[in-house]
Design a protein around this motif. Structure first.
Motif, PDB file in Angstrom:
ATOM      1  N   ARG A  60     -29.215 -73.245  -4.239  1.00  0.00           N
ATOM      2  CA  ARG A  60     -27.873 -73.760  -3.967  1.00  0.00           C
ATOM      3  C   ARG A  60     -27.755 -74.306  -2.543  1.00  0.00           C
ATOM      4  NH1 ARG A  60     -24.994 -69.067  -7.636  1.00  0.00           N
ATOM      5  NH2 ARG A  60     -24.762 -70.400  -9.481  1.00  0.00           N
ATOM      6  N   ILE A  61     -28.421 -73.664  -1.592  1.00  0.00           N
ATOM      7  CA  ILE A  61     -28.434 -74.190  -0.221  1.00  0.00           C
ATOM      8  C   ILE A  61     -29.129 -75.557  -0.197  1.00  0.00           C
ATOM      9  CG2 ILE A  61     -29.364 -73.840   2.107  1.00  0.00           C
ATOM     10  CD1 ILE A  61     -29.059 -70.805   1.606  1.00  0.00           C
ATOM     11  N   THR A  62     -30.240 -75.666  -0.938  1.00  0.00           N
ATOM     12  CA  THR A  62     -30.975 -76.933  -1.019  1.00  0.00           C
ATOM     13  C   THR A  62     -30.103 -78.040  -1.595  1.00  0.00           C
ATOM     14  OG1 THR A  62     -33.030 -75.705  -1.370  1.00  0.00           O
ATOM     15  CG2 THR A  62     -33.050 -78.055  -1.900  1.00  0.00           C
ATOM     16  N   VAL A  63     -29.308 -77.715  -2.620  1.00  0.00           N
ATOM     17  CA  VAL A  63     -28.421 -78.702  -3.232  1.00  0.00           C
ATOM     18  C   VAL A  63     -27.453 -79.270  -2.200  1.00  0.00           C
ATOM     19  CG1 VAL A  63     -26.509 -78.989  -4.859  1.00  0.00           C
ATOM     20  CG2 VAL A  63     -28.579 -77.800  -5.573  1.00  0.00           C
ATOM     21  N   TYR A 105     -20.682 -79.686  -9.106  1.00  0.00           N
ATOM     22  CA  TYR A 105     -21.213 -79.588 -10.473  1.00  0.00           C
ATOM     23  C   TYR A 105     -22.405 -78.639 -10.522  1.00  0.00           C
ATOM     24  CZ  TYR A 105     -18.764 -83.247 -13.136  1.00  0.00           C
ATOM     25  OH  TYR A 105     -17.839 -83.970 -13.830  1.00  0.00           O
ATOM     26  N   VAL A 106     -23.367 -78.850  -9.627  1.00  0.00           N
ATOM     27  CA  VAL A 106     -24.608 -78.087  -9.679  1.00  0.00           C
ATOM     28  C   VAL A 106     -24.380 -76.639  -9.256  1.00  0.00           C
ATOM     29  CG1 VAL A 106     -26.964 -77.927  -8.827  1.00  0.00           C
ATOM     30  CG2 VAL A 106     -25.953 -80.155  -9.251  1.00  0.00           C
ATOM     31  N   LEU A 107     -23.607 -76.431  -8.204  1.00  0.00           N
ATOM     32  CA  LEU A 107     -23.376 -75.074  -7.732  1.00  0.00           C
ATOM     33  C   LEU A 107     -22.669 -74.234  -8.785  1.00  0.00           C
ATOM     34  CD1 LEU A 107     -22.286 -75.616  -4.004  1.00  0.00           C
ATOM     35  CD2 LEU A 107     -24.557 -75.144  -4.923  1.00  0.00           C
ATOM     36  N   VAL A 108     -21.778 -74.843  -9.536  1.00  0.00           N
ATOM     37  CA  VAL A 108     -20.991 -74.098 -10.514  1.00  0.00           C
ATOM     38  C   VAL A 108     -21.756 -73.902 -11.821  1.00  0.00           C
ATOM     39  CG1 VAL A 108     -18.921 -74.161 -11.972  1.00  0.00           C
ATOM     40  CG2 VAL A 108     -18.767 -74.810  -9.566  1.00  0.00           C
ATOM     41  N   SER A 115     -37.553 -76.912  -7.123  1.00  0.00           N
ATOM     42  CA  SER A 115     -38.863 -77.077  -6.502  1.00  0.00           C
ATOM     43  C   SER A 115     -38.940 -76.334  -5.167  1.00  0.00           C
ATOM     44  CB  SER A 115     -39.158 -78.563  -6.303  1.00  0.00           C
ATOM     45  OG  SER A 115     -40.446 -78.751  -5.774  1.00  0.00           O
ATOM     46  N   ILE A 116     -37.886 -76.453  -4.388  1.00  0.00           N
ATOM     47  CA  ILE A 116     -37.875 -75.755  -3.092  1.00  0.00           C
ATOM     48  C   ILE A 116     -37.833 -74.245  -3.279  1.00  0.00           C
ATOM     49  CG2 ILE A 116     -36.528 -75.347  -0.994  1.00  0.00           C
ATOM     50  CD1 ILE A 116     -38.032 -77.987  -0.982  1.00  0.00           C
ATOM     51  N   ALA A 117     -36.938 -73.770  -4.150  1.00  0.00           N
ATOM     52  CA  ALA A 117     -36.764 -72.325  -4.315  1.00  0.00           C
ATOM     53  C   ALA A 117     -37.950 -71.684  -5.025  1.00  0.00           C
ATOM     54  CB  ALA A 117     -35.474 -72.048  -5.082  1.00  0.00           C
ATOM     55  N   VAL A 173     -27.784 -79.367   1.164  1.00  0.00           N
ATOM     56  CA  VAL A 173     -28.505 -80.178   2.153  1.00  0.00           C
ATOM     57  C   VAL A 173     -28.915 -81.526   1.555  1.00  0.00           C
ATOM     58  CG1 VAL A 173     -30.574 -80.308   3.588  1.00  0.00           C
ATOM     59  CG2 VAL A 173     -29.331 -78.145   3.392  1.00  0.00           C
ATOM     60  N   LEU A 174     -29.467 -81.479   0.338  1.00  0.00           N
ATOM     61  CA  LEU A 174     -29.899 -82.714  -0.316  1.00  0.00           C
ATOM     62  C   LEU A 174     -28.713 -83.638  -0.577  1.00  0.00           C
ATOM     63  CD1 LEU A 174     -32.527 -83.981  -1.497  1.00  0.00           C
ATOM     64  CD2 LEU A 174     -31.798 -83.093  -3.714  1.00  0.00           C
ATOM     65  N   GLY A 175     -27.586 -83.055  -0.963  1.00  0.00           N
ATOM     66  CA  GLY A 175     -26.390 -83.858  -1.193  1.00  0.00           C
ATOM     67  C   GLY A 175     -25.949 -84.606   0.051  1.00  0.00           C
ATOM     68  N   ILE A 176     -25.979 -83.937   1.200  1.00  0.00           N
ATOM     69  CA  ILE A 176     -25.569 -84.560   2.458  1.00  0.00           C
ATOM     70  C   ILE A 176     -26.517 -85.701   2.836  1.00  0.00           C
ATOM     71  CG2 ILE A 176     -25.293 -84.157   4.944  1.00  0.00           C
ATOM     72  CD1 ILE A 176     -24.392 -81.291   4.207  1.00  0.00           C
ATOM     73  N   VAL A 177     -27.828 -85.454   2.713  1.00  0.00           N
ATOM     74  CA  VAL A 177     -28.813 -86.489   3.053  1.00  0.00           C
ATOM     75  C   VAL A 177     -28.674 -87.698   2.123  1.00  0.00           C
ATOM     76  CG1 VAL A 177     -31.277 -87.025   3.180  1.00  0.00           C
ATOM     77  CG2 VAL A 177     -30.433 -84.831   4.023  1.00  0.00           C
ATOM     78  N   SER A 178     -28.495 -87.451   0.826  1.00  0.00           N
ATOM     79  CA  SER A 178     -28.385 -88.564  -0.124  1.00  0.00           C
ATOM     80  C   SER A 178     -27.109 -89.368   0.091  1.00  0.00           C
ATOM     81  CB  SER A 178     -28.448 -88.041  -1.558  1.00  0.00           C
ATOM     82  OG  SER A 178     -27.365 -87.179  -1.845  1.00  0.00           O
ATOM     83  N   ILE A 179     -26.049 -88.709   0.543  1.00  0.00           N
ATOM     84  CA  ILE A 179     -24.805 -89.430   0.865  1.00  0.00           C
ATOM     85  C   ILE A 179     -25.049 -90.424   2.004  1.00  0.00           C
ATOM     86  CG2 ILE A 179     -22.515 -89.177   1.912  1.00  0.00           C
ATOM     87  CD1 ILE A 179     -22.253 -86.547   0.291  1.00  0.00           C
ATOM     88  N   ILE A 180     -25.715 -89.950   3.053  1.00  0.00           N
ATOM     89  CA  ILE A 180     -25.969 -90.799   4.223  1.00  0.00           C
ATOM     90  C   ILE A 180     -26.844 -91.997   3.846  1.00  0.00           C
ATOM     91  CG2 ILE A 180     -27.063 -90.879   6.502  1.00  0.00           C
ATOM     92  CD1 ILE A 180     -26.316 -87.884   6.778  1.00  0.00           C
TER      93      ILE A 180
END
Length: 549
Positions: A405-408, A186-189, A380-382, A410-417
């Motif tokens: 987009r790279i941050t999205v 969603y966010v990347l697109v 915030s990161i970018a 990484v953040l997505g993976i961490v929030s999944i875990i």
């Protein structure tokens, strides 16, 4: 009535409708919203488009989007479940979440829109030293967004698990992972434009769906007896009987936050976090930058208050209806526990198709909120770290969007875990932790920056880091993480802090650190910027002019 209610209590927990129908409705919602996101994403060419949608939305549209951003899985799934199990004490979440908007409207909405451009750090660093304040603000934004994301992921896992009758940990974990992947797409697109349109659509659907459920509750009751029915079901609950609860306790304060001094202090701590947290939530504050003027920002908050207030009033009806028609035993036995109360109530009110529709709306709620959170953290990161600190403001807009987009991802993976680890927690409680971080780390610095002339960089950095670190440490050593059956790590115990909500300690520490740091540190001597910030925050003059120092 009592015969019907007791029959509902004995019904199997797996009465979740037709899994194939549920998935089909979900798929339709995802396809439609992805189409909207893709269309909107075609106009996302600059950083301002990705972060704030080019500030092209009017106050009414943004009010809908704010409501869509704010009414998360915690508001629908978590609060309904909390009221169904804890009655009066559960409704306190609704009161806290709603009253908090008055703080946001009166203290921060208009000044924030006038002073900033893209992120919360634009305001915090306006008249202070850019790099240390932006880095500190980025950490505050990241952790608030991360805890909020954990709650949404846990809620999504609970929701899909109920619909598909998935009781194993691995199957529920897969559900959380799928939600995370869709959120990233969603966010990347679509960026902020696509996300805003999805939030507007989702707000209309969610409030309409909740209103229909409330009407169906009264139709089913034929006009009265809701509270009596809830008491009857609590009286028939074997689970609550084992804990020694009286049936009438669902109508009285203290079922969850009463009995001991520690629980009463925990309630005060929770209330502080809820009421003060909204004015420090980066993803809500960022929405003020998607409108062209401060007048539209005020208008959007007014619309948001009306919509959000109506929604939270209806959660009281749905919570007690879930207690009356579904019952505590069935809710606790379902996958997701308390978070399953709302979809199970929808099944009781309208059968499989209605449950699938309401659950799809709840799923859209999760997707819209996590997309908004991901954009806020990535911006915030970018913008604050990569562009302002690492590249000294010399990076191109294309580079900033790429870093976002790279941050999205990484953040997505961490929030999944972390969302997988938190699946047993009530999502309303998980969101309250994000509110505690926002109130501890962000709010003191925002208020001092806007209203205290003497405030300096040392005070800002001290306030953010003290509030953030103290809050995170207290959460880590609280019963929410270990030492309790519903903790993230139930089989371990390192909980040395007795309260589940840390706000009563960490919020005053954040305010106090800002004062001490200001008096210890040297003045920044940005008097012209101080005067400019005061004029801009109060009048809006010079809003479009960037700040360079």
């Amino acid at each position: 009535m009592q015969t019907h209610l007791l029959a509902a209590a004995d019904a199997p927990a797996q009465g979740a409708g037709n899994p194939i129908l549920n998935i089909a409705v979900f798929a339709v919602f995802i396809i439609v919203t992805l189409f909207v996101v893709t269309r909107a994403g075609k106009t996302t060419s600059e950083a301002s488009d990705f972060y704030t949608g080019g500030a092209t939305f009017n106050g009414t549209q943004n009010g809908l989007a704010i409501a869509g951003d704010y009414l998360s899985a915690a508001s629908f799934l978590g609060i309904v479940g909390s009221i169904a199990l804890n009655g009066y004490d559960g409704f306190l979440y609704s009161i806290g979440f709603f009253v908090a908007w008055l703080v946001a409207l009166l203290l921060v909405a208009e000044p924030l829109r006038n002073v900033g451009r893209f992120t919360m750090a634009d305001v915090l660093s306006f008249r202070l030293k850019q790099k240390p304040v932006r880095v500190a603000a980025a950490f505050g934004t990241l952790f608030v967004s991360l805890f909020y994301l954990i709650a949404q992921m846990a809620g999504a896992g609970s929701l899909v698990s109920v619909l598909l009758n998935l009781h194993t940990f691995s199957s529920q974990a897969i559900c959380v992972a799928i939600v995370g992947v869709i959120m990233i797409i969603y966010v990347l697109v679509g960026g902020m434009k696509g996300t805003t349109y999805v939030q507007m659509i989702k707000a209309v659907l969610l409030i309409a769906g909740v209103a229909i459920m409330a009407v169906l509750v009264f139709v089913k009751l034929r006009g009265g007896g809701l509270f009596d029915s809830a008491i009857e079901m609590h009286a028939a609950s074997s689970t609550l009987a084992e804990k020694g609860y009286a049936a009438e306790a669902i109508m009285q304060p203290g079922l969850k936050y009463g009995g001991t001094l520690t629980k009463q202090i925990d309630f005060i701590s929770l209330g502080l976090a809820l009421v003060l947290g909204t004015a420090g939530l980066p993803h809500v504050l960022m929405r003020f930058y998607t409108v062209p003027t401060a007048k539209e920002a005020r208008k959007s908050v007014t619309w948001a208050i009306v919509l959000i207030g109506a929604f939270y009033l209806m959660t009281l009806i749905l919570g007690y209806a879930a207690a009356a028609f579904v019952g505590p035993d069935r809710i606790l036995a379902a996958p997701g526990g308390a978070n399953s109360a709302a979809p199970l109530l929808a099944f009781e009110l309208g059968g499989s198709i209605f449950m699938a529709l309401i659950s799809a709306v709840a799923f859209a709620t999760v997707l819209a909120v996590v997309a908004g959170l991901a954009i806020t953290a990535s911006a915030s990161i970018a913008h604050d770290v990569y562009d302002a600190v690492l590249r000294d403001g010399q990076s191109s807009e294309a580079e900033q969007v790429r870093v976002s987009r790279i941050t999205v991802v990484v953040l997505g993976i961490v929030s999944i875990i972390l969302g997988i680890l938190a699946m047993t927690q009530n999502v309303a409680f998980l969101v309250s932790l994000a509110f505690a971080i926002a109130a501890s780390a962000n709010l003191p610095t925002i208020l001092y920056s806007l209203y205290w002339k003497r405030f300096n960089t040392t005070g800002a950095v001290a306030s953010i880091y003290t509030g953030l670190i103290s809050c995170l440490l207290l959460i880590f050593f609280s019963p929410a993480v270990s030492g309790a059956p519903s903790a993230m790590f139930p089989n371990a115990d390192w909980s040395i802090f007795p309260l589940s909500s840390p706000g009563i300690v960490s919020i005053p520490l954040g305010f106090l650190a800002g004062i001490i740091g200001t008096f210890i540190g040297k003045p920044d001597n940005f008097d012209e910027l101080q005067a400019e910030m005061e004029v801009r925050s109060l009048t809006g003059v010079g809003v479009e002019a960037p700040v360079d120092h």
